[in-house]
Scaffold this active site. Structure first.
Site, PDB file in Angstrom:
ATOM      1  N   HIS A 121      28.892  -6.006 -11.517  1.00 53.09           N
ATOM      2  CA  HIS A 121      29.693  -5.582 -12.667  1.00 53.09           C
ATOM      3  C   HIS A 121      28.910  -4.600 -13.543  1.00 53.09           C
ATOM      4  CE1 HIS A 121      32.677  -8.424 -11.453  1.00 53.09           C
ATOM      5  NE2 HIS A 121      31.910  -9.473 -11.706  1.00 53.09           N
ATOM      6  N   ASP A 142      35.514  -9.249  -5.078  1.00 52.68           N
ATOM      7  CA  ASP A 142      35.286 -10.292  -6.081  1.00 52.68           C
ATOM      8  C   ASP A 142      36.280 -11.443  -5.970  1.00 52.68           C
ATOM      9  OD1 ASP A 142      34.470 -11.733  -8.281  1.00 52.68           O
ATOM     10  OD2 ASP A 142      34.582 -10.087  -9.690  1.00 52.68           O
TER      11      ASP A 142
END
Length: 428
Positions: free
Chosen positions: A244, A295
């Site tokens: 991220h 993810d």
């Protein structure tokens, strides 16, 4: 149809063609996956709070995670990996923290959940970097794990034993790395102890700077922003993948790029959770390494990850064609720049050698309407920016064909098992 991949391959230097006329691109490395979350995709889209965010979504995820057994995890992961392969992902970095029984007690085989993931990868044919997660505390203040987090937790000695156990199972398509869940979940002293115990070539992945609240809490407790703190307290280099890294200041952008680490950007999940947008243009200008991950798997498509990585930048800048790297080794094509980015980061994040990954290729459907009249100069852009039809026809992993005519070899049987498993997981 060819049983082995043809030789007309797109490389970072352009197309290398032959008389076959096929269009081959490198397989995509999925740098961040929580396999079990595929089963809850689309089930957290009702408002529970006017200020819904990652933190309210996490409550739904915890409830769902509590239902998994090794058998259920295998069935869900196998379905996910089939979907990844059909979409063009040929390797997956599995960020795995669902270790124990729901009450926190280890299974008779402490590696049972990890082995379920390994079995799913081997049975479907995807290349895997398994990243068992160290998860110790519930916040930067080092509070104990909550009841719903117990099955995630390890002490350092047990965690290192798990890594040793799993490394013995490495083979041509399996690597085992280290994963720190986040700075809020791993205190400084255990982090240093684990990093010191790792083999020198071990890959290290960590969630970092995903939400604004995480950044604020880190500043309040540790006196520094998460990325600054990590770079000051660990020898971050090309073995590291920062997942991220959404909320960065200008110095952190430059420092990550300078460290050699890779950022795993998960655009569709970051959008779904309302996390924010990665500063892509500044990071490209700094020469940073990056890749993509699916993810939470609300989308299992490298095309969508890459397309929306670019589109997010267009929306905040109100300009077009942001992700380009014009220069001696660059391209004015957005698609080529994006494909070069993910190809360049694959070996760094997965731990597989570039020569091994060279056997992971995608054959695009050259007869699809989207490619009518296509040339070497626009094939990649057409693939990434011409609609939602899956244009991957064949997929090869380590030279072995696992997808033909757009369909995985065992798709039907795996889907049946997945359906039975999901109905059982959702039963009250």
């Amino acid at each position: 149809m060819n049983a082995t991949a043809p030789n007309s391959v797109w490389t970072p230097q352009g197309w290398r063609g032959d008389a076959s006329g096929e269009r081959i691109v490198p397989g995509i490395a999925n740098l961040h996956s929580h396999a079990f979350q595929r089963a809850m995709a689309g089930m957290a889209e009702r408002q529970t709070n006017p200020a819904d965010s990652f933190w309210t979504w996490r409550e739904t995820m915890y409830r769902f995670a509590a239902r998994f057994t090794p058998e259920a995890l295998y069935a869900v992961a196998a379905q996910l990996y089939v979907e990844m392969l059909e979409a063009g992902y040929t390797s997956v970095c599995e960020f795995h923290y669902l270790h124990h029984a729901p009450d926190g007690r280890p299974y008779a085989d402490p590696a049972a959940m990890s082995r379920a993931l390994i079995a799913a990868a081997r049975d479907t044919g995807i290349r895997m970097t398994l990243l068992p997660v160290l998860y110790m505390t519930g916040g930067f203040d080092e509070r104990p794990l909550g009841e719903r987090q117990r099955r995630f937790g390890h002490e350092v000695d047990a965690y290192l034993r798990l890594l040793d156990t799993l490394r013995a199972e490495q083979d041509a398509t399996l690597r085992v790395g280290c994963c720190l869940h986040s700075l809020r979940a791993v205190p400084p002293a255990p982090m240093r102890e684990v990093l010191a115990a790792l083999p020198g070539d071990s890959r290290v992945h960590v969630h970092i700077a995903e939400q604004v609240a995480e950044v604020e809490d880190c500043v309040a407790v540790r006196g520094a922003r998460p990325v600054h703190w990590l770079l000051d307290n660990a020898a971050v280099d090309e073995r590291w993948t920062l997942v991220h890294a959404t909320h960065l200041d200008d110095g952190e952008v430059q420092d990550i790029a300078g460290s050699g680490a890779t950022v795993a950007i998960c655009t569709t999940t970051e959008a779904n959770l309302g996390d924010g947008l990665f500063p892509l243009r500044d990071y490209l200008d700094a020469g940073g390494h990056w890749g993509v991950g699916s993810d939470s798997h609300i989308s299992v498509s490298p095309v969508e990850e890459l397309r929306w990585l670019e589109y997010g930048q267009r929306l905040i800048t109100r300009r077009r064609n942001i992700a380009v790297s014009v220069g001696a080794d660059g391209s004015d094509s957005v698609g080529e720049t994006l494909l070069r980015g993910v190809a360049a980061s694959a070996a760094r994040s997965t731990g597989f050698a570039a020569a091994e990954l060279a056997g992971d290729t995608l054959v695009l459907d050259r007869d699809a309407p989207a490619f009518a009249g296509a040339t070497d100069g626009d094939y990649v852009d057409r693939w990434l920016f011409s609609g939602n039809r899956n244009l991957v026809r064949e997929v090869f992993v380590a030279g072995e064909r696992v997808v033909a005519d757009g369909r995985h070899r065992d798709a039907e049987a795996i889907a049946r098992r997945y359906g039975e498993t999901l109905r059982a997981l959702l039963a009250d």
